[in-house]
Design a protein around this motif. Structure first.
Motif, short mmCIF file in Angstrom:
data_model
loop_
_atom_site.label_atom_id
_atom_site.label_comp_id
_atom_site.label_asym_id
_atom_site.label_seq_id
_atom_site.Cartn_x
_atom_site.Cartn_y
_atom_site.Cartn_z
N ALA A 1 34.90 39.95 32.79
CA ALA A 1 33.95 38.91 32.39
C ALA A 1 33.69 37.93 33.53
N PHE A 2 34.75 37.55 34.26
CA PHE A 2 34.53 36.62 35.37
C PHE A 2 33.76 37.30 36.49
N ARG A 3 34.04 38.58 36.75
CA ARG A 3 33.28 39.30 37.78
C ARG A 3 31.80 39.35 37.41
N HIS A 4 31.51 39.64 36.15
CA HIS A 4 30.11 39.70 35.71
C HIS A 4 29.44 38.33 35.85
N PHE A 5 30.17 37.28 35.48
CA PHE A 5 29.65 35.92 35.60
C PHE A 5 29.38 35.57 37.05
N ALA A 6 30.36 35.85 37.92
CA ALA A 6 30.22 35.52 39.35
C ALA A 6 29.12 36.35 40.00
N LYS A 44 44.48 34.71 41.26
CA LYS A 44 45.46 35.18 40.27
C LYS A 44 45.84 34.06 39.30
N LYS A 45 46.05 32.85 39.84
CA LYS A 45 46.39 31.72 38.97
C LYS A 45 45.27 31.42 37.99
N MET A 46 44.03 31.49 38.47
CA MET A 46 42.89 31.22 37.61
C MET A 46 42.80 32.26 36.49
N ILE A 47 42.95 33.54 36.84
CA ILE A 47 42.87 34.60 35.83
C ILE A 47 43.97 34.44 34.79
N THR A 48 45.18 34.13 35.23
CA THR A 48 46.28 33.93 34.29
C THR A 48 45.98 32.78 33.34
N GLY A 49 45.47 31.66 33.88
CA GLY A 49 45.11 30.52 33.04
C GLY A 49 44.01 30.86 32.05
N LEU A 50 43.01 31.60 32.50
CA LEU A 50 41.91 31.99 31.61
C LEU A 50 42.38 32.96 30.53
N GLU A 51 43.26 33.89 30.90
CA GLU A 51 43.79 34.84 29.91
C GLU A 51 44.58 34.10 28.83
N ASN A 52 45.38 33.14 29.23
CA ASN A 52 46.15 32.37 28.26
C ASN A 52 45.25 31.56 27.34
N LYS A 53 44.18 31.02 27.89
CA LYS A 53 43.27 30.19 27.09
C LYS A 53 42.39 31.03 26.17
N PRO A 95 35.27 34.95 23.84
CA PRO A 95 33.99 34.82 23.14
C PRO A 95 32.86 35.47 23.93
N GLY A 96 32.12 36.35 23.26
CA GLY A 96 31.01 37.03 23.94
C GLY A 96 31.41 38.26 24.72
N GLY A 97 32.71 38.57 24.74
CA GLY A 97 33.15 39.74 25.49
C GLY A 97 32.82 39.61 26.97
N LEU A 98 32.04 40.52 27.47
CA LEU A 98 31.67 40.51 28.89
C LEU A 98 30.81 39.30 29.24
N TYR A 99 30.15 38.71 28.24
CA TYR A 99 29.23 37.60 28.48
C TYR A 99 29.87 36.24 28.21
N CYS A 100 31.17 36.18 28.38
CA CYS A 100 31.90 34.93 28.21
C CYS A 100 31.44 33.91 29.25
N ASN A 101 31.27 32.66 28.82
CA ASN A 101 30.91 31.59 29.76
C ASN A 101 32.18 30.91 30.27
N PHE A 102 32.09 30.41 31.50
CA PHE A 102 33.24 29.76 32.13
C PHE A 102 32.88 28.35 32.54
#
Length: 262
Positions: free
Chosen positions: A52-57, A183-192, A198-205
């Motif tokens: 999801a973050f890759r798609h967003f970026a 890595k820290k960002m992904i871990t934080g996002l996974e925990n949250k 929400p939105g699956g691949l179209y999750c907003n950040f």
């Protein structure tokens, strides 16, 4: 499924057709739980937040292919004339090849998305065999996208609708990331976000939240960063406020890392 891929080119007026394993109505991923539609198929993948973050970026950096959720699917078809025109222009190989191919295509041709049924095999995936391997590969792929942006691949961000300032700040943030902070960002996002972003691949950040997860940014650190950015402007005469801020963030995060490891 070859007929599905060829139909948009032979009958629909498209020059490029791209198979979509996920992120597209009608696409299905098949695993040990059976066929799953989108977004359930994405939720069932261990790389769901990274994807999801890759798609967003990618959508921010290369807006011409923001509408293509699955750029990496190898199931693609191109009109022979278009292929002959764009193939010599492609300079990316490896992780960036598919994305640049689509970007070059989007400049002159209509891209059609073709939902497909795909059998997923996570256990034999070299791309995401472990969390560390996944982080490294997704980080590398985003880096490849940034290299394309610097080479001028795709349309200028200034001609895209929406807030240019927001896009530029996100780009500056992404450029600031290193593998450890990613890595820290992904871990934080996974925990949250949990197992069902929400939105699956179209999750907003949220940018501020991503900075917090990646760099440990809190109010005190934000104040230090702003002060550091002021001194960069004052002492070095650099007028780009966004660039100054992220240069200061690099400095402060490096100081914080040294203090933590001391």
């Amino acid at each position: 499924m070859l007929g599905l891929l060829a139909h948009p080119i032979l009958m629909g007026g498209s020059c490029v057709a791209v198979g979509q394993r996920y992120g597209c109505p009608g696409s299905f991923l098949v695993d040990d739980q059976g066929p799953l539609p989108d977004p359930e198929s994405v939720w069932n993948l261990r790389d769901r937040v990274r994807m999801a973050f890759r798609h967003f970026a990618r959508g921010l950096i290369l807006p011409d292919i923001a509408h293509v959720p699955d750029t990496q699917c190898a199931f693609k078809a191109l009109h022979a004339k278009v292929c002959a025109e764009i193939a010599p222009q492609v300079q990316s190989f490896g992780a960036g090849f598919d994305m640049e191919l689509l970007c070059r295509s989007a400049a002159t041709s209509k891209i059609s998305l073709v939902p497909i049924v795909f059998v997923e095999d996570n256990e034999d995936s070299a791309f995401s065999s472990t969390a560390d391997k996944s982080n490294e590969n997704y980080f590398k792929m985003i880096g490849e996208v940034m290299k394309m942006r610097k080479r001028g691949v795709g349309v200028s961000l200034s001609v895209m609708p929406g807030s240019l300032g927001d896009a530029q700040e996100w780009l500056a943030f992404i450029q600031t990331l290193k593998i450890a902070s990613f890595k820290k960002m992904i871990t934080g996002l996974e925990n949250k976000l949990g197992p069902h972003p929400p939105g699956g691949l179209y999750c907003n950040f949220d940018l501020q939240e991503c900075k917090k997860f990646a760099f440990g940014l809190d109010d005190a650190m934000e104040a230090r960063v702003m002060e550091q950015a002021y001194f960069i402007w004052k002492n070095e005469g650099k007028e780009d406020a966004v660039a100054n801020y992220y240069s200061a963030l690099k400095i402060e995060s490096s100081l914080l890392e040294r203090a933590t490891n001391a």
